[in-house]
Design an enzyme around this catalytic site. Structure first.
Site, PDB file in Angstrom:
ATOM      1  N   ASN A  10       0.827  -1.217   0.000  1.00  0.00           N
ATOM      2  CA  ASN A  10       0.000   0.000   0.000  1.00  0.00           C
ATOM      3  C   ASN A  10       0.850   1.251   0.000  1.00  0.00           C
ATOM      4  O   ASN A  10       1.974   1.249   0.515  1.00  0.00           O
ATOM      5  CB  ASN A  10      -0.871   0.077   1.258  1.00  0.00           C
ATOM      6  CG  ASN A  10      -2.015  -0.912   1.238  1.00  0.00           C
ATOM      7  OD1 ASN A  10      -2.476  -1.318   0.182  1.00  0.00           O
ATOM      8  ND2 ASN A  10      -2.466  -1.313   2.412  1.00  0.00           N
ATOM      9  N   ASP A  12       0.772   4.480   1.973  1.00  0.00           N
ATOM     10  CA  ASP A  12       0.118   4.972   3.184  1.00  0.00           C
ATOM     11  C   ASP A  12       0.095   6.501   3.193  1.00  0.00           C
ATOM     12  O   ASP A  12       1.149   7.144   3.144  1.00  0.00           O
ATOM     13  CB  ASP A  12       0.871   4.483   4.440  1.00  0.00           C
ATOM     14  CG  ASP A  12       0.658   2.993   4.712  1.00  0.00           C
ATOM     15  OD1 ASP A  12      -0.151   2.373   3.994  1.00  0.00           O
ATOM     16  OD2 ASP A  12       1.299   2.471   5.643  1.00  0.00           O
ATOM     17  N   ASN A  42       5.045  -4.634   4.774  1.00  0.00           N
ATOM     18  CA  ASN A  42       5.704  -4.422   6.072  1.00  0.00           C
ATOM     19  C   ASN A  42       6.274  -5.732   6.616  1.00  0.00           C
ATOM     20  O   ASN A  42       7.388  -5.779   7.152  1.00  0.00           O
ATOM     21  CB  ASN A  42       4.714  -3.867   7.109  1.00  0.00           C
ATOM     22  CG  ASN A  42       4.144  -2.522   6.704  1.00  0.00           C
ATOM     23  OD1 ASN A  42       4.753  -1.806   5.916  1.00  0.00           O
ATOM     24  ND2 ASN A  42       2.974  -2.170   7.225  1.00  0.00           N
ATOM     25  N   GLU A 136      -5.217  -8.985   3.179  1.00  0.00           N
ATOM     26  CA  GLU A 136      -5.425  -7.734   2.424  1.00  0.00           C
ATOM     27  C   GLU A 136      -5.346  -7.961   0.923  1.00  0.00           C
ATOM     28  O   GLU A 136      -5.245  -6.999   0.161  1.00  0.00           O
ATOM     29  CB  GLU A 136      -4.376  -6.683   2.849  1.00  0.00           C
ATOM     30  CG  GLU A 136      -4.674  -6.059   4.186  1.00  0.00           C
ATOM     31  CD  GLU A 136      -3.762  -4.891   4.542  1.00  0.00           C
ATOM     32  OE1 GLU A 136      -2.744  -4.686   3.869  1.00  0.00           O
ATOM     33  OE2 GLU A 136      -4.076  -4.202   5.520  1.00  0.00           O
ATOM     34  N   GLY A 216       2.043  -7.285  26.003  1.00  0.00           N
ATOM     35  CA  GLY A 216       2.935  -8.327  25.512  1.00  0.00           C
ATOM     36  C   GLY A 216       2.243  -9.324  24.611  1.00  0.00           C
ATOM     37  O   GLY A 216       1.348  -8.973  23.853  1.00  0.00           O
ATOM     38  N   ASP A 243       2.926  -5.979  12.306  1.00  0.00           N
ATOM     39  CA  ASP A 243       3.611  -6.503  11.111  1.00  0.00           C
ATOM     40  C   ASP A 243       5.070  -6.808  11.424  1.00  0.00           C
ATOM     41  O   ASP A 243       5.619  -7.820  10.975  1.00  0.00           O
ATOM     42  CB  ASP A 243       3.549  -5.475   9.970  1.00  0.00           C
ATOM     43  CG  ASP A 243       2.117  -5.187   9.559  1.00  0.00           C
ATOM     44  OD1 ASP A 243       1.271  -6.079   9.740  1.00  0.00           O
ATOM     45  OD2 ASP A 243       1.853  -4.074   9.067  1.00  0.00           O
ATOM     46  N   GLY A 278       5.627   6.128  10.725  1.00  0.00           N
ATOM     47  CA  GLY A 278       5.447   5.445   9.453  1.00  0.00           C
ATOM     48  C   GLY A 278       5.556   3.935   9.582  1.00  0.00           C
ATOM     49  O   GLY A 278       6.051   3.422  10.605  1.00  0.00           O
ATOM     50  N   SER A 282       9.938   2.586   9.752  1.00  0.00           N
ATOM     51  CA  SER A 282      10.250   2.422  11.179  1.00  0.00           C
ATOM     52  C   SER A 282      10.628   0.985  11.548  1.00  0.00           C
ATOM     53  O   SER A 282      10.947   0.706  12.704  1.00  0.00           O
ATOM     54  CB  SER A 282       9.071   2.900  12.021  1.00  0.00           C
ATOM     55  OG  SER A 282       7.954   2.083  11.776  1.00  0.00           O
TER      56      SER A 282
HETATM   57  O1  RIB Z   1      -0.446  -2.782   9.617  1.00  0.00           O
HETATM   58  C1  RIB Z   1      -0.230  -1.500   9.112  1.00  0.00           C
HETATM   59  C2  RIB Z   1      -0.586  -1.422   7.671  1.00  0.00           C
HETATM   60  O2  RIB Z   1      -1.976  -1.663   7.549  1.00  0.00           O
HETATM   61  C3  RIB Z   1      -0.376  -0.082   7.024  1.00  0.00           C
HETATM   62  O3  RIB Z   1       0.904   0.053   6.482  1.00  0.00           O
HETATM   63  C4  RIB Z   1      -1.505   0.016   6.022  1.00  0.00           C
HETATM   64  O4  RIB Z   1      -1.099   0.058   4.710  1.00  0.00           O
HETATM   65  C5  RIB Z   1      -2.409  -1.178   6.304  1.00  0.00           C
HETATM   66  O5  RIB Z   1      -2.232  -2.196   5.405  1.00  0.00           O
END
Ligand code: RIB
Length: 408
Positions: A10, A12, A42, A136, A216, A243, A278, A282
């Site tokens: 994506n 963002d 990610n 997704e 946690g 992620d 971000g 990050s």
């Molecule tokens: O988990 C975070 C992600 O969820 C973002 O980067 C966004 O694109 C969504 O997919």
């Protein structure tokens, strides 16, 4: 062992706001940033930065070339990332001053993953490889079935959770990595341990990792239940925390690390992620995680049964119960504790205290001759009108009428 991540990419659009906008509200943002993101992208980056061999498969739109570049720069193989006609998927993300986020997705190219494309990609992988998936992209159940037929191990992060996922045979999975919201959607249970028990009962062979934010994570693995505390950091943006955890966890187990150690490193990696802005930018490298782990401290809070802690605290401190004190017990900020209380017991802290005080007052009205002002003092109300209103709201009678009815 190679990791094949069939996942989203994506763009963002990240809006920094004071608070997340509520229905009917219009809000100006302080800043707009554009980052590479998508749970798929990610997680690929996290797994690669943790040292695994990662192939990212999926579809990007004609405007998504920079996402491919970001993956390549992070050491992810993009041979199976196809450019399709139409717009790339994107996310509209609000990040509050507390670092919390809310995300709206436009799937775009991510929903152009066809069965033909899946078959073409899977030809290049076999039983020694591991498939990573989120929710997704299109054709998720199909990808799981085909990879299972090939004997691949499958790690599934059912994010975002939707009802369609209930059709998947979770017995085909090796690892299920999910957060509290996803677990609640899947199991209908509020308490993390209840969710774990529910999943374990239905799918005994599955290794389940349930991440619980600052509390946690819990892992059910073989006949063990493992718990790992979160690390304390200054939260800037929680986007991609889950992620990072998922990518790191998978990478660590692929490298033969013990589950215990993988959980520790993944928790540390996700703490580093939330301390930066971000999604993809990050996510730390393993070197950065190794260095951070020496500096950071874990939350010492061992109990994960937060509802019990909340009720016990209110019961034992009926007169003086306050959110500041409860926050200190948990070791969280007041804002986070307030949100946690709502999530755990379904009502705000002040409502819970009000209810407990009125319940205690009702007991005293029933079983003693104490005057109303003595009772008010005893249960911790400072304002009589307020007490009478709350009591009536809960019991439909004024306190005196209630006493008359109960003492008849
Ligand atoms: O988990 C975070 C992600 O969820 C973002 O980067 C966004 O694109 C969504 O997919």
């Amino acid at each position: 062992m190679k990791i094949l991540n069939f996942g989203s990419c994506n763009i963002d659009f990240v809006y920094s706001v004071e608070n997340i906008v509520v229905p009917g509200e219009t809000l100006s943002s302080n800043k707009l940033d554009l980052f590479a993101g998508g749970k798929g992208l990610n997680q690929s980056i996290a797994a690669a930065r943790a040292g695994a061999v990662v192939y990212h498969a999926g579809c990007i739109g004609s405007d998504g070339e920079m996402l491919k570049d970001v993956l390549c720069e992070s050491g992810v193989n993009t041979d199976y990332l196809y450019t399709v006609k139409g717009k790339n998927g994107h996310a509209v993300i609000q990040v509050s001053s507390q670092g919390e986020n809310s995300i709206v997705l436009y799937p775009g190219s991510n929903f152009m993953v066809t069965k033909e494309l899946v078959d073409k990609v899977l030809q290049n992988f076999g039983k020694d490889d591991i498939l990573l998936l989120q929710n997704e992209i299109s054709n998720v159940p199909y990808i799981i079935s085909k990879a299972y037929e090939k004997g691949m191990k499958i790690a599934f992060n059912p994010a975002p959770f939707d009802e369609k996922l209930k059709a998947i045979d979770f017995n085909k999975l090796t690892y299920l990595i999910l957060n509290e919201t996803e677990a609640m959607g899947f199991t209908g249970k509020k308490e993390p341990m209840d969710s774990i028990a529910y999943i374990k009962d239905k799918y005994p062979l599955l290794t389940v990792i349930l991440t619980v934010g600052k509390e946690g994570c819990i892992c059910s693995y073989a006949d063990k239940i493992l718990k790992q505390s979160a690390y304390k950091v200054n939260v800037v943006d929680t986007t991609a925390a889950g992620d990072t955890f998922t990518g790191y966890f998978l990478s660590c187990v692929c490298k033969g690390m013990s589950i215990e150690k993988a959980l520790k490193i993944s928790s540390a990696a996700s703490a580093v992620t939330v301390s930066g802005m971000g999604a993809a930018p990050s996510i730390p490298t393993m070197n950065k995680v190794d260095a951070a782990i020496k500096e950071m401290k874990e939350y010492t809070n061992s109990t994960l049964n937060k509802s019990a802690v909340i009720y016990k605290y209110i019961d034992e401190n009926l007169k003086t119960a306050n959110l500041n004190e409860l926050s200190r017990i948990f070791g969280y900020t007041k804002e986070y504790t307030s949100e946690l209380v709502k999530r755990k017991i379904g009502v705000s802290f002040s409502c819970a205290v009000k209810k407990k005080r009125c319940e205690r007052a009702a007991e005293l009205l029933k079983s003693t001759d104490m005057s109303i002002s003595e009772i008010i003092e005893e249960v911790g109300y400072s304002n009589e009108t307020f007490f009478r209103e709350n009591f009536k709201e809960l019991y439909s009678f004024s306190p005196l009428k209630y006493r008359k009815e109960k003492q008849k």
